[in-house]
Design an enzyme around this catalytic site. Structure first.
Site, PDB file in Angstrom:
ATOM      1  N   GLY A   8       0.845  -1.202   0.000  1.00 22.26           N
ATOM      2  CA  GLY A   8       0.000   0.000   0.000  1.00 22.26           C
ATOM      3  C   GLY A   8       0.875   1.244   0.000  1.00 22.26           C
ATOM      4  N   ALA A   9       0.923   1.915  -1.172  1.00 19.05           N
ATOM      5  CA  ALA A   9       1.788   3.102  -1.321  1.00 19.05           C
ATOM      6  C   ALA A   9       0.943   4.364  -1.277  1.00 19.05           C
ATOM      7  CB  ALA A   9       2.558   3.006  -2.637  1.00 19.05           C
ATOM      8  N   GLY A  10       0.078   4.466  -0.267  1.00 16.39           N
ATOM      9  CA  GLY A  10      -0.824   5.614  -0.191  1.00 16.39           C
ATOM     10  C   GLY A  10      -0.313   6.704   0.731  1.00 16.39           C
ATOM     11  N   ASN A  87      -6.017   0.449   1.992  1.00 16.62           N
ATOM     12  CA  ASN A  87      -7.208   1.199   2.394  1.00 16.62           C
ATOM     13  C   ASN A  87      -8.237   0.277   3.040  1.00 16.62           C
ATOM     14  OD1 ASN A  87      -6.758   0.501  -0.373  1.00 16.62           O
ATOM     15  ND2 ASN A  87      -8.876   1.058  -0.755  1.00 16.62           N
ATOM     16  N   PRO A  89     -11.866   1.062   3.580  1.00  9.91           N
ATOM     17  CA  PRO A  89     -12.998   1.992   3.472  1.00  9.91           C
ATOM     18  C   PRO A  89     -14.256   1.480   4.153  1.00  9.91           C
ATOM     19  CG  PRO A  89     -12.689   0.804   1.413  1.00  9.91           C
ATOM     20  CD  PRO A  89     -11.560   0.399   2.310  1.00  9.91           C
ATOM     21  N   SER A 127      -2.753  -0.270   8.592  1.00 12.95           N
ATOM     22  CA  SER A 127      -4.089   0.261   8.303  1.00 12.95           C
ATOM     23  C   SER A 127      -4.892   0.333   9.591  1.00 12.95           C
ATOM     24  CB  SER A 127      -4.858  -0.678   7.372  1.00 12.95           C
ATOM     25  OG  SER A 127      -4.164  -0.929   6.198  1.00 12.95           O
ATOM     26  N   ALA A 218     -10.279   4.789  18.999  1.00 13.34           N
ATOM     27  CA  ALA A 218     -10.636   5.677  20.109  1.00 13.34           C
ATOM     28  C   ALA A 218      -9.997   7.049  19.921  1.00 13.34           C
ATOM     29  CB  ALA A 218     -10.181   5.055  21.436  1.00 13.34           C
ATOM     30  N   CYS A 272     -10.543   9.560   7.326  1.00  8.75           N
ATOM     31  CA  CYS A 272     -10.622   8.630   8.460  1.00  8.75           C
ATOM     32  C   CYS A 272     -11.635   8.936   9.560  1.00  8.75           C
ATOM     33  CB  CYS A 272      -9.246   8.471   9.072  1.00  8.75           C
ATOM     34  SG  CYS A 272      -8.116   7.684   7.917  1.00  8.75           S
TER      35      CYS A 272
HETATM   36  P1  NAD Z   1      -4.710   5.047   0.322  1.00  9.34           P
HETATM   37  O1  NAD Z   1      -5.976   4.717  -0.359  1.00  9.34           O
HETATM   38  O2  NAD Z   1      -4.030   6.349   0.022  1.00  9.34           O
HETATM   39  O3  NAD Z   1      -3.630   3.899   0.003  1.00  9.34           O
HETATM   40  C1  NAD Z   1      -3.913   2.554   0.043  1.00  9.34           C
HETATM   41  C2  NAD Z   1      -3.175   1.864  -1.108  1.00  9.34           C
HETATM   42  O4  NAD Z   1      -3.283   0.464  -0.949  1.00  9.34           O
HETATM   43  C3  NAD Z   1      -3.735   2.187  -2.492  1.00  9.34           C
HETATM   44  O5  NAD Z   1      -2.730   2.787  -3.287  1.00  9.34           O
HETATM   45  C4  NAD Z   1      -4.172   0.828  -3.043  1.00  9.34           C
HETATM   46  O6  NAD Z   1      -3.958   0.677  -4.452  1.00  9.34           O
HETATM   47  C5  NAD Z   1      -3.289  -0.115  -2.253  1.00  9.34           C
HETATM   48  N1  NAD Z   1      -3.801  -1.481  -2.202  1.00  9.34           N
HETATM   49  C6  NAD Z   1      -5.059  -1.899  -1.900  1.00  9.34           C
HETATM   50  N2  NAD Z   1      -5.118  -3.241  -1.917  1.00  9.34           N
HETATM   51  C7  NAD Z   1      -3.857  -3.685  -2.225  1.00  9.34           C
HETATM   52  C8  NAD Z   1      -3.267  -4.977  -2.367  1.00  9.34           C
HETATM   53  N3  NAD Z   1      -3.986  -6.087  -2.170  1.00  9.34           N
HETATM   54  N4  NAD Z   1      -1.958  -5.057  -2.713  1.00  9.34           N
HETATM   55  C9  NAD Z   1      -1.215  -3.938  -2.903  1.00  9.34           C
HETATM   56  N5  NAD Z   1      -1.718  -2.696  -2.763  1.00  9.34           N
HETATM   57  C10 NAD Z   1      -3.016  -2.565  -2.412  1.00  9.34           C
HETATM   58  O7  NAD Z   1      -4.967   4.915   1.875  1.00  9.34           O
HETATM   59  P2  NAD Z   1      -4.218   5.670   3.091  1.00  9.34           P
HETATM   60  O8  NAD Z   1      -4.777   7.026   3.282  1.00  9.34           O
HETATM   61  O9  NAD Z   1      -2.761   5.495   2.946  1.00  9.34           O
HETATM   62  O10 NAD Z   1      -4.745   4.807   4.320  1.00  9.34           O
HETATM   63  C11 NAD Z   1      -4.311   3.480   4.512  1.00  9.34           C
HETATM   64  C12 NAD Z   1      -4.777   3.018   5.877  1.00  9.34           C
HETATM   65  O11 NAD Z   1      -4.176   3.846   6.890  1.00  9.34           O
HETATM   66  C13 NAD Z   1      -6.285   3.121   6.109  1.00  9.34           C
HETATM   67  O12 NAD Z   1      -6.686   2.030   6.893  1.00  9.34           O
HETATM   68  C14 NAD Z   1      -6.437   4.410   6.892  1.00  9.34           C
HETATM   69  O13 NAD Z   1      -7.575   4.378   7.724  1.00  9.34           O
HETATM   70  C15 NAD Z   1      -5.184   4.434   7.729  1.00  9.34           C
HETATM   71  N6  NAD Z   1      -4.713   5.775   8.111  1.00  9.34           N
HETATM   72  C16 NAD Z   1      -4.737   6.807   7.222  1.00  9.34           C
HETATM   73  C17 NAD Z   1      -4.231   8.054   7.599  1.00  9.34           C
HETATM   74  C18 NAD Z   1      -4.224   9.213   6.637  1.00  9.34           C
HETATM   75  O14 NAD Z   1      -3.874  10.314   7.051  1.00  9.34           O
HETATM   76  N7  NAD Z   1      -4.578   9.051   5.386  1.00  9.34           N
HETATM   77  C19 NAD Z   1      -3.681   8.232   8.874  1.00  9.34           C
HETATM   78  C20 NAD Z   1      -3.665   7.143   9.751  1.00  9.34           C
HETATM   79  C21 NAD Z   1      -4.181   5.917   9.361  1.00  9.34           C
HETATM   80  C1  UGA Z   2      -6.540  12.741  11.615  1.00 11.43           C
HETATM   81  C2  UGA Z   2      -5.841  12.651  12.970  1.00 11.43           C
HETATM   82  O1  UGA Z   2      -5.482  13.965  13.402  1.00 11.43           O
HETATM   83  C3  UGA Z   2      -4.591  11.772  12.879  1.00 11.43           C
HETATM   84  O2  UGA Z   2      -4.031  11.622  14.176  1.00 11.43           O
HETATM   85  C4  UGA Z   2      -4.981  10.408  12.326  1.00 11.43           C
HETATM   86  O3  UGA Z   2      -3.836   9.601  12.147  1.00 11.43           O
HETATM   87  C5  UGA Z   2      -5.661  10.585  10.984  1.00 11.43           C
HETATM   88  O4  UGA Z   2      -6.823  11.446  11.153  1.00 11.43           O
HETATM   89  C6  UGA Z   2      -6.186   9.307  10.409  1.00 11.43           C
HETATM   90  O5  UGA Z   2      -6.380   8.337  11.103  1.00 11.43           O
HETATM   91  O6  UGA Z   2      -6.420   9.371   9.196  1.00 11.43           O
HETATM   92  P1  UGA Z   2      -6.160  14.133   9.402  1.00 11.43           P
HETATM   93  O7  UGA Z   2      -7.528  13.659   9.067  1.00 11.43           O
HETATM   94  O8  UGA Z   2      -5.100  13.970   8.389  1.00 11.43           O
HETATM   95  O9  UGA Z   2      -5.650  13.402  10.722  1.00 11.43           O
HETATM   96  O10 UGA Z   2      -6.197  15.686   9.757  1.00 11.43           O
HETATM   97  P2  UGA Z   2      -6.701  16.524  11.048  1.00 11.43           P
HETATM   98  O11 UGA Z   2      -5.738  17.593  11.287  1.00 11.43           O
HETATM   99  O12 UGA Z   2      -7.028  15.651  12.177  1.00 11.43           O
HETATM  100  O13 UGA Z   2      -8.030  17.205  10.499  1.00 11.43           O
HETATM  101  C7  UGA Z   2      -9.182  16.428  10.215  1.00 11.43           C
HETATM  102  C8  UGA Z   2     -10.332  17.362   9.883  1.00 11.43           C
HETATM  103  O14 UGA Z   2     -10.764  18.070  11.052  1.00 11.43           O
HETATM  104  C9  UGA Z   2      -9.962  18.448   8.853  1.00 11.43           C
HETATM  105  O15 UGA Z   2     -11.050  18.647   7.977  1.00 11.43           O
HETATM  106  C10 UGA Z   2      -9.734  19.676   9.712  1.00 11.43           C
HETATM  107  O16 UGA Z   2      -9.950  20.869   9.018  1.00 11.43           O
HETATM  108  C11 UGA Z   2     -10.782  19.461  10.803  1.00 11.43           C
HETATM  109  N1  UGA Z   2     -10.474  20.172  12.056  1.00 11.43           N
HETATM  110  C12 UGA Z   2      -9.336  19.893  12.748  1.00 11.43           C
HETATM  111  C13 UGA Z   2     -11.382  21.101  12.546  1.00 11.43           C
HETATM  112  O17 UGA Z   2     -12.427  21.348  11.929  1.00 11.43           O
HETATM  113  N2  UGA Z   2     -11.090  21.739  13.724  1.00 11.43           N
HETATM  114  C14 UGA Z   2      -9.969  21.487  14.437  1.00 11.43           C
HETATM  115  O18 UGA Z   2      -9.777  22.107  15.512  1.00 11.43           O
HETATM  116  C15 UGA Z   2      -9.062  20.535  13.929  1.00 11.43           C
END
Ligand code: NAD
Ligand code: UGA
Length: 472
Positions: A8-10, A87, A89, A127, A218, A272
C-alpha cells in the site's frame, strides 16, 4: 540487513516508509502497490501525494534503501517485516453497509502474504482496522502457511496529513500491540528496534493486540468528538451572540481541556474520522452496546448538521435562492497543505448548493479539475476506493455546466454573488479583498467556514460577512 516491505503506497504507506528508510539506513524498505500509476509517480519527480517535506525525504533515500515497486510478491517474499497499509474503506453494500469497515483489500493482501512466503515474517497492521482483525488475519496466515510462522502486530498510524513528515519525525507516541507470548514479545522487540533509531523509548508504547487496534479508533473518535463539540457550540453562539473563538480560547485555557482541536469549522473531513467512527459504531452494535454506539454516532450526525447548516445559511442569506447565482468556492481540500479531498466538507457543501441550482466556480491550489469533478459525481463512500477501483458509471446530481474549476481566487470570485471559504489555505488570508469586492455582484456575500478572514475589515470594505459561530 533487515528487509521491510509495505503493501500500500498511499498517504500512510509512502510517507511512513520514506521516513523509516531515512532514519534507518541499515534497513532496506520496499513500498509496493497494485496501482501502477501511483508507483510510477513515486518513482518520478512528481510524487502522487502533496505533503510538505516529503519530496526531500524521498529524494534522499530513493534508489538507496527505499524502493517503490509493483512487484508485490517478490518484495513480500524477501521481507522480514511486512507492513500492510492498504485502504480500509466503509462498506457500501451488504452486511454493515454504511458503517462497517470493508476489509476486502486487507484480506487479499493477507492471502497473498500466505501464498508467497517462504520464510517466517512479522506482519504489521498499519491500516486502521476493527478490533480483533488481527485474529482473522492470524487464521488466514496460519491456515495457508507451509509450516512458516507469522507474528501479527498492530502498529496504528497517528500522522495527520499536511504535517505527516513532522508527525513521523517527532511522534507523540508509537503504539505497538502484539501477542503476550515469547514469540509475540520478540516480534514487538524487532519493530521497536526499528522505531528506536529515532524515537525515544518512553514514546514507544506496547500493549496487547486488541488495545492497540481499539486505541486507534478511540483516538480518532476523541479528536472528532472535540470538533463536533465545538461545532455544536458554534450553532449556540450564533443563536445567542456569543463568539465561538472566545469560548474556545476560554475553555482551552483549562489545562484539563487544552487548546488544541477546538477550531470550529464547516465540518471535519478527511478519509478517516467519519469512517473510523462509523466503524466504532458498528463494533459497538455487534457487541450489544446500542447506547455506546448511539453516543459516538452523534459525533458524525453533528458533523453532517454543521455542513447542512452552512449551506442553509448561504441560501437563506442570499434571499432564499442561489439559483443561477455564481458562488465562488475557495478551497476544496479537506484541510490546508494537502491535495487530499477524501470526505472533504466541500463536497457536501457544493452538492447542497448545486441542488439549489447555484453555479460554482471552484479554486483550490492543490486539487485538480478532474478530482473535483469526480468527487462531485461519486456516490457517498465510493470515494474511498482508490481511483482504479472506483465504479465506472458514477451518478451525477448536477449539470456539468454548473461547475467550473479555475486557476486562481480572483478568477473564481469575478462576477460572483457570494464566496464560500471551505479550506484554510494561507493564501486566502492575504488576498486583495478590495479588488475582489470591486469585481463582484452587489450585495457581495462572504461565508467563512474556516476563520480565514478578518470579518470586521471585510465589512468595512462593504461585504456582508458570515463567519461560523460569530455574531452576524
Ligand atoms: P490510500 O488509499 O491512500 O492507500 C492505500 C493503497 O493500498 C492504495 O494505493 C491501493 O492501491 C493499495 N492497495 C489496496 N489493496 C492492495 C493490495 N492487495 N496489494 C497492494 N496494494 C493494495 O490509503 P491511506 O490514506 O494510505 O490509508 C491506509 C490506511 O491507513 C487506512 O486504513 C487508513 O484508515 C489508515 N490511516 C490513514 C491516515 C491518513 O492520514 N490518510 C492516517 C492514519 C491511518
Ligand atoms: C486525523 C488525525 O489527526 C490523525 O491523528 C490520524 O492519524 C488521521 O486522522 C487518520 O487516522 O487518518 P487528518 O484527518 O489527516 O488526521 O487531519 P486533522 O488535522 O485531524 O483534520 C481532520 C479534519 O478536522 C480536517 O477537515 C480539519 O480541518 C478538521 N479540524 C481539525 C477542525 O475542523 N477543527 C480542528 O480544531 C481541527
Amino acid at each position: 540487513m533487515v528487509k521491510i516491505c509495505c503493501i500500500g503506497a498511499g498517504y500512510v504507506g509512502g510517507p511512513t516508509m520514506a521516513v523509516i528508510a531515512l532514519k534507518c539506513p541499515s534497513v532496506e524498505v520496499a513500498v509496493v502497490d497494485i496501482w501502477d500509476k501511483r508507483i510510477a509517480a513515486w518513482n518520478s519527480d512528481q510524487l502522487p501525494i502533496y505533503e510538505p517535506g516529503l519530496d526531500d525525504v524521498v529524494k534522499q533515500c530513493r534508489g538507496k534503501n527505499l524502493f517503490f515497486s509493483t512487484d508485490v510478491k517478490k518484495h513480500v517474499k524477501e521481507a522480514d517485516i511486512v507492513f500492510v497499509s492498504v485502504n480500509t474503506p466503509t462498506k457500501t453494500t451488504g452486511l454493515g453497509a454504511g458503517k462497517a469497515a470493508d476489509l476486502t483489500y486487507w484480506e487479499s493482501a493477507a492471502r497473498m502474504i500466505a501464498d508467497v512466503s517462504e520464510s517466517s515474517k512479522v506482519v504489521v497492521e498499519k491500516s486502521t482496522v476493527p478490533v480483533k482483525t488481527a485474529e482473522a488475519i492470524e487464521k488466514i496466515l496460519s491456515h495457508n502457511s507451509k509450516g512458516i510462522k507469522f507474528q501479527i502486530l498492530s502498529n496504528p498510524e497517528f500522522l495527520a496529513e499536511g504535517t505527516a513528515i513532522q508527525d513521523l519525525f517527532n511522534p507523540d507516541r508509537v503504539l505497538i500491540g502484539g501477542r503476550e507470548t515469547p514469540e509475540g514479545q520478540e516480534a514487538i522487540q524487532a519493530l521497536k528496534d526499528v522505531y528506536a533509531q529515532w524515537v525515544s523509548e518512553d514514546r514507544i508504547i506496547t500493549t496487547n493486540l486488541w488495545s492497540a487496534e481499539l486505541s486507534k479508533l478511540a483516538a480518532n473518535a476523541f479528536l472528532a468528538q472535540r470538533i463536533s463539540s465545538v461545532n455544536a457550540m458554534s450553532a449556540l453562539c450564533e443563536a445567542t451572540g456569543a463568539n465561538v473563538s472566545q469560548v474556545s480560547h476560554a475553555i482551552g485555557k483549562d489545562t484539563r481541556i487544552g487548546p488544541k482541536f477546538l477550531n470550529t469549522s464547516v465540518g471535519f473531513g478527511g478519509s478517516c474520522f467519519q469512517k473510523d467512527i462509523l466503524n466504532l459504531v458498528y463494533i459497538c452494535e455487534c457487541n450489544g452496546l446500542p447506547e455506546v454506539a448511539e453516543y459516538w454516532r452523534q459525533v458524525v450526525k453533528i458533523n453532517d448538521y454543521q455542513k447542512s447548516r452552512f449551506v442553509n445559511r448561504v441560501v437563506a442569506s442570499m434571499f432564499n435562492t442561489v439559483s443561477t447565482k455564481k458562488i465562488a468556492i475557495l478551497g476544496f481540500a479537506f484541510k490546508k497543505d494537502t491535495g487530499d479531498t477524501r470526505e472533504t466538507p466541500a463536497i457536501d457543501v457544493c452538492k447542497g448548493l448545486l441542488v439549489d441550482k447555484a453555479e460554482l466556480s471552484i479554486y483550490d491550489p492543490q486539487v485538480t479539475q478532474d478530482q473535483i469533478q469526480r468527487d462531485l459525481t461519486l456516490r457517498k463512500f465510493d470515494w474511498d476506493h482508490p481511483i482504479h477501483l472506483q465504479p465506472v458509471n458514477p451518478t451525477s446530481c448536477f449539470n456539468v455546466d454548473q461547475v467550473k474549476v479555475v486557476r486562481d481566487a480572483y478568477e473564481a470570485t469575478k462576477g460572483a454573488h457570494g464566496i464560500c471559504i471551505l479550506t484554510e489555505w494561507d493564501e486566502f488570508k492575504s488576498l486583495d479583498y478590495n479588488k475582489i469586492y470591486e469585481n463582484m455582484q452587489k450585495p457581495a456575500f462572504i461565508f467563512d467556514g474556516r476563520y480565514v478572514i478578518d470579518a470586521d475589515k471585510l465589512r468595512e470594505i462593504g461585504f456582508i460577512v458570515f463567519s461560523i459561530g460569530k455574531p452576524l
